[in-house]
Design a protein around this motif. Structure first.
Motif, PDB file in Angstrom:
ATOM      1  N   MET A   1      14.434   0.988  48.912  1.00 27.96           N
ATOM      2  CA  MET A   1      14.734   2.219  48.172  1.00 27.96           C
ATOM      3  C   MET A   1      15.823   1.966  47.152  1.00 27.96           C
ATOM      4  N   LYS A   2      15.610   2.460  45.991  1.00 23.88           N
ATOM      5  CA  LYS A   2      16.626   2.274  44.962  1.00 23.88           C
ATOM      6  C   LYS A   2      17.612   3.431  44.990  1.00 23.88           C
ATOM      7  N   LYS A   3      18.855   3.070  44.839  1.00 24.37           N
ATOM      8  CA  LYS A   3      19.883   4.099  44.838  1.00 24.37           C
ATOM      9  C   LYS A   3      20.231   4.449  43.400  1.00 24.37           C
ATOM     10  N   THR A   4      20.284   5.717  43.126  1.00 27.26           N
ATOM     11  CA  THR A   4      20.622   6.131  41.767  1.00 27.26           C
ATOM     12  C   THR A   4      22.115   6.401  41.683  1.00 27.26           C
ATOM     13  N   ILE A   5      22.760   5.787  40.728  1.00 29.22           N
ATOM     14  CA  ILE A   5      24.174   6.071  40.516  1.00 29.22           C
ATOM     15  C   ILE A   5      24.349   6.728  39.167  1.00 29.22           C
ATOM     16  N   THR A   6      25.387   7.520  39.078  1.00 26.03           N
ATOM     17  CA  THR A   6      25.648   8.208  37.822  1.00 26.03           C
ATOM     18  C   THR A   6      26.893   7.610  37.184  1.00 26.03           C
ATOM     19  N   ILE A   7      26.735   7.100  36.001  1.00 19.51           N
ATOM     20  CA  ILE A   7      27.871   6.519  35.300  1.00 19.51           C
ATOM     21  C   ILE A   7      28.249   7.436  34.141  1.00 19.51           C
ATOM     22  N   PRO A   8      29.458   7.956  34.157  1.00 18.34           N
ATOM     23  CA  PRO A   8      29.859   8.791  33.032  1.00 18.34           C
ATOM     24  C   PRO A   8      30.393   7.940  31.889  1.00 18.34           C
ATOM     25  N   LEU A   9      30.129   8.366  30.693  1.00 16.29           N
ATOM     26  CA  LEU A   9      30.727   7.727  29.510  1.00 16.29           C
ATOM     27  C   LEU A   9      31.345   8.863  28.697  1.00 16.29           C
ATOM     28  N   GLY A  10      32.642   8.973  28.775  1.00 13.88           N
ATOM     29  CA  GLY A  10      33.311  10.038  28.052  1.00 13.88           C
ATOM     30  C   GLY A  10      33.862  11.084  28.983  1.00 13.88           C
ATOM     31  N   SER A  11      34.552  12.102  28.508  1.00 10.94           N
ATOM     32  CA  SER A  11      34.772  12.334  27.100  1.00 10.94           C
ATOM     33  C   SER A  11      35.866  11.447  26.533  1.00 10.94           C
ATOM     34  N   GLN A  12      36.693  10.884  27.423  1.00  9.04           N
ATOM     35  CA  GLN A  12      37.637   9.884  26.932  1.00  9.04           C
ATOM     36  C   GLN A  12      37.161   8.531  27.425  1.00  9.04           C
ATOM     37  N   HIS A  13      36.920   7.613  26.510  1.00  7.82           N
ATOM     38  CA  HIS A  13      36.486   6.272  26.886  1.00  7.82           C
ATOM     39  C   HIS A  13      36.915   5.344  25.771  1.00  7.82           C
ATOM     40  N   ILE A  14      37.249   4.112  26.165  1.00  6.79           N
ATOM     41  CA  ILE A  14      37.787   3.193  25.165  1.00  6.79           C
ATOM     42  C   ILE A  14      36.792   2.920  24.053  1.00  6.79           C
ATOM     43  N   SER A  15      35.501   2.981  24.352  1.00  9.62           N
ATOM     44  CA  SER A  15      34.528   2.634  23.330  1.00  9.62           C
ATOM     45  C   SER A  15      34.139   3.829  22.480  1.00  9.62           C
ATOM     46  N   LEU A  16      34.756   4.966  22.697  1.00  9.17           N
ATOM     47  CA  LEU A  16      34.411   6.143  21.924  1.00  9.17           C
ATOM     48  C   LEU A  16      35.576   6.534  21.034  1.00  9.17           C
ATOM     49  N   LEU A  17      35.260   6.891  19.828  1.00  7.88           N
ATOM     50  CA  LEU A  17      36.296   7.420  18.949  1.00  7.88           C
ATOM     51  C   LEU A  17      36.479   8.896  19.174  1.00  7.88           C
ATOM     52  N   GLU A  18      35.425   9.559  19.571  1.00 10.33           N
ATOM     53  CA  GLU A  18      35.454  11.010  19.609  1.00 10.33           C
ATOM     54  C   GLU A  18      34.954  11.492  20.960  1.00 10.33           C
ATOM     55  N   PRO A  19      35.327  12.694  21.314  1.00  6.81           N
ATOM     56  CA  PRO A  19      34.916  13.169  22.630  1.00  6.81           C
ATOM     57  C   PRO A  19      33.444  13.529  22.656  1.00  6.81           C
ATOM     58  N   VAL A  20      32.708  12.854  23.481  1.00  6.84           N
ATOM     59  CA  VAL A  20      31.313  13.185  23.744  1.00  6.84           C
ATOM     60  C   VAL A  20      31.087  12.678  25.145  1.00  6.84           C
ATOM     61  N   ARG A  21      30.281  13.361  25.900  1.00  6.89           N
ATOM     62  CA  ARG A  21      30.087  12.920  27.269  1.00  6.89           C
ATOM     63  C   ARG A  21      28.621  12.634  27.514  1.00  6.89           C
ATOM     64  N   PHE A  22      28.349  11.423  27.974  1.00  6.56           N
ATOM     65  CA  PHE A  22      27.012  11.078  28.412  1.00  6.56           C
ATOM     66  C   PHE A  22      27.086  10.789  29.902  1.00  6.56           C
ATOM     67  N   ASN A  23      26.153  11.303  30.635  1.00  7.48           N
ATOM     68  CA  ASN A  23      26.043  10.938  32.043  1.00  7.48           C
ATOM     69  C   ASN A  23      24.784  10.114  32.195  1.00  7.48           C
ATOM     70  N   PHE A  24      24.962   8.841  32.489  1.00  2.75           N
ATOM     71  CA  PHE A  24      23.803   7.978  32.637  1.00  2.75           C
ATOM     72  C   PHE A  24      23.427   7.903  34.108  1.00  2.75           C
ATOM     73  N   SER A  25      22.205   8.296  34.439  1.00  2.00           N
ATOM     74  CA  SER A  25      21.714   8.052  35.796  1.00  2.00           C
ATOM     75  C   SER A  25      21.094   6.669  35.794  1.00  2.00           C
ATOM     76  N   CYS A  26      21.609   5.807  36.655  1.00  2.00           N
ATOM     77  CA  CYS A  26      21.192   4.407  36.587  1.00  2.00           C
ATOM     78  C   CYS A  26      20.640   3.942  37.918  1.00  2.00           C
ATOM     79  N   GLU A  27      19.662   3.052  37.843  1.00  2.00           N
ATOM     80  CA  GLU A  27      19.214   2.298  39.004  1.00  2.00           C
ATOM     81  C   GLU A  27      19.496   0.845  38.692  1.00  2.00           C
ATOM     82  N   ASN A  28      20.404   0.227  39.443  1.00  2.00           N
ATOM     83  CA  ASN A  28      20.801  -1.151  39.163  1.00  2.00           C
ATOM     84  C   ASN A  28      21.229  -1.332  37.710  1.00  2.00           C
ATOM     85  N   GLU A  29      22.017  -0.456  37.238  1.00  2.00           N
ATOM     86  CA  GLU A  29      22.504  -0.497  35.859  1.00  2.00           C
ATOM     87  C   GLU A  29      21.410  -0.289  34.819  1.00  2.00           C
ATOM     88  N   LYS A  30      20.212   0.064  35.259  1.00  2.00           N
ATOM     89  CA  LYS A  30      19.162   0.394  34.299  1.00  2.00           C
ATOM     90  C   LYS A  30      19.124   1.906  34.136  1.00  2.00           C
TER      91      LYS A  30
END
Lengths: 361, 112, 140, 279
Positions: free
Chosen positions: A1-30
């Protein structure tokens, strides 16, 4: 069974200039699913343009929608209001306006390339591009008096004339930059690690480019000939040597190359304009209050920008509608994210050159 | 410019829209006051100079509008925006794109 | 006795957050890191992690949605810390003053030590602001 | 080497490791046409971190990190006392495992992703280290560093070992292109993300110790020719900094592929080179 993890990107993140939030649901980083939240920068400019500021001031307010394509916003608004007021500008004004638009495009594209390099962990390239970018910032500062947020365009013309020293500086810097861009093209095409990081990553197919209404370099990298500069006759782009640049695969690699080649094209246009400048007034006098509506489209560094203006014969406008390139591309971006690795997500995001302050206004 | 009725919006746009030929710019809303809202679906043609195709209609704020996201996926942003800023109802589109609990409700609506 | 505190100003690590600005100041902060201005010669690192930061660079007029995030980030930075408000709109609201979704400057929420004016603030101004912030950091 | 001298070398390892790191940063800045921070910057950072408020996410997190730092320091002591190469490799592995556990012990997604990736990169570089230790054994007939350093120079037979170790150096030091386990722009430093104040200093100073660990591997390849050994270290120092500056970060699966194909491959080539050509 694959476990789904949620990786947030934002609203503060080093790779972002501006506040935006992405929530990536990932399986093995995919990445399997993406949830976005883009409203962090919503300030309410559309309302303020109709209630707080008079139509002569609005041009400077809409510049603050976005610092990167500020001149494009002012330009689109100005063209719209000039259409309503029926002002005809002369050739010199048009040329100076295109000059600044293209300088802005050069610096915005360079910033995007630098940011993409930084987000893929390529610090040396980031520093190199940011160093080269100062050349074009110098020209902008010399011509307009400010590095970013130069309020150069006004209703009926432009605010400053270009002096001979500026012209000389611009010629030398542009020639230097031209060589550096050639060098960059070589570096982007030959480096082993960038090929791993950019080729076939974050690809948008030709059909999807049309289905998702992709714009600007994102669409052109996929081979779709979408460019407002070719579809609009308001500014004389064809006279100054505009050429459409297309990619093939629509991946990050192609986007970078399209941007680099567009910079070269823009440099050529700027040189043509500078050598073809004539004497003339830089401001056309006008009378009366605006009454009517107008639709204006213009090509910002990121794609099409659209202004709808509705005026009712008073100093205040009745409605200002701003549609910016990133705004309509977000569903397309989400589609590209799906199926790629999380490790690539920051680089893919930077290669879109997203502008959230444009999106949320 | 072409006036359409809100009931046959979907048919009109389906019969008109071809992704390879037409570019959907945005959905524009304009509050005319007295519970009248002017909606404009703005399209352009690829590779043609300054050629707009605009579908427009006037509706009231109480109506539930149909969504065109099935035909044009990128329209979701435009629709979510007018849901937020004008407080109109569009089928299957939620608000909250820009505004939070602390923000004013439907700020671009005329205060009549 | 070695005064550890005076080394605070030799190694300022920066956290940058945008609370709704137009990107103008943000790209100038990036330009500060570039070879011409090179903030790293003052020991500045752009950490992007509040737990390891000393100087909090904030840009933007504080929109409603950024409100809570700004507070969270501020509280996660360990003491001593300095807040630098970069740009006119961050100081007072600037051109966005009294728009319906902004709070007119970040000092309505968190204490600000250095105000950097300008729309957009030039890299020279931002560096001046950081140097000023270092003096304040030493005193804290 | 006298015991006192070895002890001093080990004890002050974080200090001169810090200077190496400072030089590294300046060198990198110069390569990017910048002025760069002062050479003593790592110590300014250290003293600053001491004066910050202490934050602890949870006790195990911090304790594992202290274990990591201490065991790494012990490994460095073992190197300077001329210990057994295999013990040193496994001691370093143990330290790294403490580091990884520390990353897993907090409920932060970036920290856990960092641990995952660190684990994978350990799986990638550890076999290379062991293969290279075997090569050294084949040449010198011993694993004891003190005996290796006394043996006559035989670098000709260790050329491929040196090349293969060059792949390990950026992986252990988390430098581009093999820095997926740190990946500042993706997972904000990975395992480091949840540390603040004085405990971050442990992570920061551990970087210096790791530098000493990997470069001492390169140093012993020159056995009793210390000048040549220093030259090798300086050469690889420059080479690694240059590569760090001219490459992007590659993904963790590309990292595994690259390390197994080239790093491990060169290690195997090295064994055959020694067995067929040198003995």
């Amino acid at each position: 069974m694959k476990k789904t993890i949620t990786i947030p990107l934002g609203s503060q993140h080093i790779s972002l200039l501006e506040p935006v939030r992405f929530n990536f649901s990932c399986e093995n980083e995919k990445i399997t699913d993406v949830d976005y939240n883009v409203g962090f920068v919503h300030r309410g400019i559309e309302k303020a343009c109709t209630e707080k500021f008079e139509y002569k001031q609005v041009g400077y307010v809409v510049a603050r929608v976005c610092g990167l394509c500020a001149i494009t916003h002012t330009m689109a608004y100005t063209l719209g209001i000039e259409h309503i007021l029926n002002i005809k500008t002369n050739k010199k004004i048009d040329y100076l306006r295109i000059l600044m638009l293209e300088l802005d495009r050069i610096h915005s594209h360079l910033l995007c390339l630098a940011h993409t390099a930084e987000n893929s962990g390529f610090e040396g390239m980031f520093m190199k591009i940011m160093g080269d970018r100062e050349l074009v910032m110098d020209i902008q500062e010399a011509i307009s008096g400010n590095r970013v947020q130069f309020d150069f365009v006004c209703i009926g013309g432009v605010n400053r004339d270009i002096s001979t020293e500026c012209e000389k500086l611009a010629f030398t810097n542009l020639a230097l930059l031209d060589k550096k861009v050639d060098d960059l093209i070589g570096k982007f095409t030959s480096n082993w690690s960038t090929a791993l990081k950019y080729k076939n990553i974050g690809a948008l197919s030709y059909d999807d480019a049309f289905n998702f209404n992709a714009l600007g370099p994102l669409a052109r990298a996929a081979g779709a000939a979408i460019d407002v500069r070719a579809e609009s006759s308001i500014l004389p782009y064809k006279e100054v040597g505009y050429k459409m640049i297309l990619g093939q695969n629509g991946d990050i690699y192609d986007r970078n190359l399209v941007r680099l080649k567009e910079i070269k094209n823009s440099i050529l246009m700027c040189q043509n304009i500078l050598s073809g400048l004539t004497e003339g007034e830089i401001l056309v006098k006008f009378k009366g209050k605006p009454n009517g509506e107008s639709f204006t489209r213009l090509e910002a560094p990121r794609g099409e920008i659209f202004y709808y203006l509705n005026a009712n014969g008073t100093n205040m406008l009745q409605r200002v509608r701003i549609k910016t390139p990133t705004f309509s591309q977000i569903p397309g971006m989400v589609e590209i994210f799906k199926g790629s690795d999380y490790a690539d997500a920051p680089a893919i995001l930077a290669s879109f050159d997203p502008c959230m302050s444009c999106t949320a206004k | 410019m072409q006036e359409i009725k809100i009931e046959n919006l979907i048919e009109e746009i389906t019969s008109f829209y071809d992704p390879k030929l037409h570019h959907f710019v945005c959905l524009n809303a304009n509050d005319l006051g007295e519970n009248r809202l002017k909606l404009q679906w703005i399209f352009t043609f690829y590779n043609q100079e300054d050629n707009y195709q605009i579908f427009w209609t006037i509706c009231s704020f109480d109506e539930v509008l149909p969504t065109i996201t099935k035909i044009i996926p990128s329209a979701i942003m435009s629709e979510a925006e007018i849901v937020d800023l004008f407080g109109v109802q569009i089928k299957d589109i939620q608000g909250g794109l820009y505004l939070d609990e602390t923000s004013p409700i439907s700020p671009l609506r005329c205060s009549i | 006795m070695l005064h550890i505190k005076r080394f605070l100003k030799k190694s300022p690590w920066v956290l940058h957050y945008n609370t709704g600005s137009c990107n103008g100041c943000d790209i100038e902060i990036l330009a500060c890191l570039s070879p011409r201005y090179d903030l790293e010669r003052l020991g500045v690192l752009n950490t992007g992690n509040p737990k390891q930061a000393d100087i909090f660079l904030v840009t933007g007029p504080l929109t409603h949605r950024c409100h809570d995030r700004l507070l969270q980030l501020y509280s996660q930075i360990p003491d001593p810390k300095v807040v630098v408000a970069v740009g006119s709109c961050t100081c007072t609201g600037g051109v966005f003053k009294d728009m319906y979704n902004v709070n007119n400057g970040i000092d309505s929420l968190i204490p600000v030590d250095v105000y950097v004016p300008g729309c957009a603030s030039s890299p020279e101004l931002i560096m001046d602001g950081i140097v000023k912030a270092l003096e304040i950091l030493e005193g804290k | 080497m006298s015991i006192v001298f070895s002890f001093m070398l080990g004890f002050f390892a974080p200090i001169y490791g810090g200077i190496f790191y400072g030089i590294d940063r300046v060198l990198k800045a110069k390569m990017q046409r910048r002025k760069g921070p002062p050479v003593l910057q790592p110590f300014y950072d250290m003293l600053k971190l001491f004066s910050k408020t202490k934050f602890i996410v949870n006790a195990p997190h911090t304790i594992w990190m202290i274990f990591y730092f201490l065991s790494l320091w012990a490994v460095v002591f073992m190197i300077f006392f001329g210990g057994n190469l295999l013990y040193i490799i496994f001691g370093h592995l143990l330290a790294t495992v403490f580091f990884i556990i520390s990353g897993y012990s907090v409920n932060s997604i970036f920290s856990q992703l960092g641990s995952n990736r660190k684990l994978l990169s350990v799986v990638a570089y550890e076999p290379i280290l062991i293969v290279n230790a075997i090569c050294i054994y084949l040449v010198f007939g011993t694993f004891e560093i003190s005996e290796i350093l006394a043996a006559p120079n035989n670098f000709n037979s260790l050329v491929f070992t040196f090349l293969s170790l060059l792949f390990v150096v950026p992986t252990v030091l988390k430098l581009s292109p093999f820095d997926a386990s740190k990946a500042h722009q993706e997972i904000v430093g990975g395992i480091e993300v949840e540390f603040g104040g004085v405990f971050y200093e442990l992570v920061y100073a551990a970087k210096f110790l790791e530098m000493i660990f990997v470069y001492s591997f390169i140093f012993i390849l020159a056995s009793n020719d210390y000048i040549f050994g220093t030259f090798l270290v300086v050469f690889s120092f420059f080479a690694v900094a240059l590569v760090d500056n001219s490459t992007a970060r590659i993904k963790i699966d590309s990292l595994l592929k690259a390390l197994y194909m080239y790093g491990f491959g060169l290690g195997i080539v090295s064994i055959f080179w020694i067995l067929l050509c040198c003995i």
